[in-house]
Write a protein that holds these residues in place. Structure first.
Motif, PDB file in Angstrom:
ATOM      1  N   ILE A 248       0.842  -1.190   0.000  1.00  0.00           N
ATOM      2  CA  ILE A 248       0.000   0.000   0.000  1.00  0.00           C
ATOM      3  C   ILE A 248       0.882   1.247   0.000  1.00  0.00           C
ATOM      4  O   ILE A 248       1.793   1.370   0.813  1.00  0.00           O
ATOM      5  CB  ILE A 248      -0.937   0.014   1.223  1.00  0.00           C
ATOM      6  CG1 ILE A 248      -1.995  -1.088   1.091  1.00  0.00           C
ATOM      7  CG2 ILE A 248      -1.614   1.366   1.378  1.00  0.00           C
ATOM      8  CD1 ILE A 248      -2.941  -1.189   2.274  1.00  0.00           C
ATOM      9  N   LYS A 249       0.583   2.163  -0.913  1.00  0.00           N
ATOM     10  CA  LYS A 249       1.309   3.436  -0.952  1.00  0.00           C
ATOM     11  C   LYS A 249       0.691   4.459  -0.020  1.00  0.00           C
ATOM     12  O   LYS A 249       1.400   5.215   0.638  1.00  0.00           O
ATOM     13  CB  LYS A 249       1.326   3.999  -2.379  1.00  0.00           C
ATOM     14  CG  LYS A 249       2.390   3.389  -3.275  1.00  0.00           C
ATOM     15  CD  LYS A 249       2.412   4.096  -4.617  1.00  0.00           C
ATOM     16  CE  LYS A 249       3.506   3.494  -5.508  1.00  0.00           C
ATOM     17  NZ  LYS A 249       3.484   4.110  -6.850  1.00  0.00           N
ATOM     18  N   SER A 250      -0.627   4.527   0.007  1.00  0.00           N
ATOM     19  CA  SER A 250      -1.268   5.512   0.889  1.00  0.00           C
ATOM     20  C   SER A 250      -2.678   5.087   1.239  1.00  0.00           C
ATOM     21  O   SER A 250      -3.349   4.374   0.479  1.00  0.00           O
ATOM     22  CB  SER A 250      -1.286   6.900   0.244  1.00  0.00           C
ATOM     23  OG  SER A 250      -2.247   6.980  -0.777  1.00  0.00           O
ATOM     24  N   VAL A 251      -3.100   5.531   2.416  1.00  0.00           N
ATOM     25  CA  VAL A 251      -4.474   5.333   2.893  1.00  0.00           C
ATOM     26  C   VAL A 251      -5.006   6.693   3.329  1.00  0.00           C
ATOM     27  O   VAL A 251      -4.373   7.393   4.124  1.00  0.00           O
ATOM     28  CB  VAL A 251      -4.527   4.359   4.081  1.00  0.00           C
ATOM     29  CG1 VAL A 251      -5.936   4.351   4.699  1.00  0.00           C
ATOM     30  CG2 VAL A 251      -4.137   2.952   3.653  1.00  0.00           C
ATOM     31  N   THR A 252      -6.154   7.076   2.789  1.00  0.00           N
ATOM     32  CA  THR A 252      -6.816   8.319   3.186  1.00  0.00           C
ATOM     33  C   THR A 252      -8.130   7.968   3.868  1.00  0.00           C
ATOM     34  O   THR A 252      -8.931   7.199   3.332  1.00  0.00           O
ATOM     35  CB  THR A 252      -7.089   9.222   1.969  1.00  0.00           C
ATOM     36  OG1 THR A 252      -5.841   9.603   1.386  1.00  0.00           O
ATOM     37  CG2 THR A 252      -7.852  10.473   2.376  1.00  0.00           C
ATOM     38  N   ILE A 253      -8.316   8.517   5.058  1.00  0.00           N
ATOM     39  CA  ILE A 253      -9.553   8.302   5.820  1.00  0.00           C
ATOM     40  C   ILE A 253     -10.343   9.602   5.867  1.00  0.00           C
ATOM     41  O   ILE A 253      -9.784  10.673   6.120  1.00  0.00           O
ATOM     42  CB  ILE A 253      -9.248   7.841   7.266  1.00  0.00           C
ATOM     43  CG1 ILE A 253      -8.453   6.527   7.258  1.00  0.00           C
ATOM     44  CG2 ILE A 253     -10.544   7.693   8.070  1.00  0.00           C
ATOM     45  CD1 ILE A 253      -9.216   5.316   6.806  1.00  0.00           C
ATOM     46  N   ILE A 254     -11.645   9.504   5.629  1.00  0.00           N
ATOM     47  CA  ILE A 254     -12.543  10.655   5.704  1.00  0.00           C
ATOM     48  C   ILE A 254     -13.548  10.382   6.823  1.00  0.00           C
ATOM     49  O   ILE A 254     -14.249   9.354   6.795  1.00  0.00           O
ATOM     50  CB  ILE A 254     -13.266  10.884   4.367  1.00  0.00           C
ATOM     51  CG1 ILE A 254     -12.237  11.144   3.261  1.00  0.00           C
ATOM     52  CG2 ILE A 254     -14.226  12.057   4.458  1.00  0.00           C
ATOM     53  CD1 ILE A 254     -12.580  10.561   1.942  1.00  0.00           C
ATOM     54  N   ALA A 255     -13.577  11.268   7.819  1.00  0.00           N
ATOM     55  CA  ALA A 255     -14.435  11.057   8.978  1.00  0.00           C
ATOM     56  C   ALA A 255     -14.914  12.414   9.502  1.00  0.00           C
ATOM     57  O   ALA A 255     -14.440  13.463   9.064  1.00  0.00           O
ATOM     58  CB  ALA A 255     -13.679  10.305  10.078  1.00  0.00           C
ATOM     59  N   GLU A 256     -15.844  12.383  10.426  1.00  0.00           N
ATOM     60  CA  GLU A 256     -16.331  13.637  11.003  1.00  0.00           C
ATOM     61  C   GLU A 256     -15.300  14.252  11.937  1.00  0.00           C
ATOM     62  O   GLU A 256     -15.262  15.463  12.124  1.00  0.00           O
ATOM     63  CB  GLU A 256     -17.645  13.381  11.760  1.00  0.00           C
ATOM     64  CG  GLU A 256     -18.799  12.967  10.842  1.00  0.00           C
ATOM     65  CD  GLU A 256     -20.066  12.640  11.612  1.00  0.00           C
ATOM     66  OE1 GLU A 256     -20.015  12.678  12.862  1.00  0.00           O
ATOM     67  OE2 GLU A 256     -21.088  12.344  10.979  1.00  0.00           O
TER      68      GLU A 256
END
Length: 306
Positions: A248-256
């Protein structure tokens, strides 16, 4: 008007943006946020003998340490995240043997499996003992160390946002080296436009989207890694094996919440694509974008980007 200020805090580049009636008003509010971040840094740093984190680590295997409600609650939340990620997130990573994983140019080969496993033997969130009635923290084994590198920037961003809102700032962004939180709207009335970094070229983005009252955090191997036998090994260590995660090169998380977004980015990297996406898909109001080593993109069920 929109006013921005960049400052190095917690060893990282923070950019704080607020919308307000005039420049002086905005600067005053931004300075309040900066002081709040500095306060949190004093609490969480492991580099100062005066911090409570340093004291907890110094007393590992010796005795519990009484902490403030704020620190106790933060560690409680870290323990909860450790449980739901089955240890992929673990603030006791501070005890890792750095001589095996320094990720500098002198690192030419990987340790054997037994040595790697030994390097992480002190990592175990279950050995962080919390006493709610006494508000104490005890690290069971001597040599254990906690660190907030996997959640601290997000927590600081969230607390800075709270400070700004309490002081009348209705719109803004706190960007903690890519872990950011937004609220309100731009001067135009439009939501904030956020770009997701291209892991192959940090100055470029591969996609943008509009958000408000939302937080984003990215964990990637493009900042710190080592090449061994023409293979890239990231600085993210699997606490169960002692080896760097790959694939995995990158992980982006979108949260409140910025704290949650920051805390989930690394464990998804450790879990891998299939397990990580399945995990995120079970959580409400949380999205995920993964880019693998071959630049393929994967999205959680509630993300629709092209």
């Amino acid at each position: 008007m929109l006013k921005k200020k960049v400052e190095k805090l917690m060893g990282n580049r923070f950019e704080i943006s607020v919308v307000g009636p005039d420049q002086n008003w905005c600067i005053d509010k931004i300075n309040l946020a900066i002081e709040e971040i500095k306060r949190i840094e004093r609490l969480l740093t492991t580099f100062s003998n005066d911090s409570i984190t340093f004291e907890i680590n110094e007393k590992a295997g010796i005795c519990p340490v009484k902490v403030s409600e704020e620190v106790f609650s933060l560690i409680q939340r870290c323990q909860m995240i450790s449980k739901i990620t089955q240890g992929a997130f673990d603030i006791s990573y501070g005890g890792i043997d750095k001589k095996f994983w320094n990720f500098d140019l002198e690192m030419k080969e990987l340790p054997d499996a037994e040595t790697a496993k030994k390097s992480v033997e002190l990592i175990n969130y279950e050995n962080i003992i919390l006493d709610e009635s006494q508000k104490t923290v005890f690290l069971k084994k001597k040599g254990m160390r906690i660190g907030f590198g996997g959640i601290g920037k997000g927590y600081a961003a969230e607390m800075a946002k709270r400070k700004l809102i309490e002081n009348g700032v209705k719109s803004g962004i706190v960007n903690a080296a890519g872990d950011l939180t937004t609220w309100g709207y731009q001067e135009s009335g439009q939501p904030w436009t956020i770009g997701i970094a291209d892991p192959n070229l940090r100055t470029s983005i591969f996609s943008t989207f509009k958000i408000t009252n939302t937080s984003v955090a990215t964990s990637g191997n493009y900042e710190k890694f080592v090449m061994i036998n023409n293979k890239k090994y990231s600085h993210t260590i699997d606490p169960k094996t002692g080896f760097p995660v790959r694939g995995i090169k990158s992980v982006t998380i979108i949260a409140e919440n910025a704290e949650i977004a920051d805390a989930l980015a690394t464990p998804v990297t450790v879990m891998g694509i299939e397990v990580g996406l399945d995990f995120i898909n079970q959580l409400k109001h949380i999205g995920c974008i993964i880019i693998d080593d071959n630049d393929r993109k994967y999205f959680s069920n509630n993300i629709r980007l092209t």
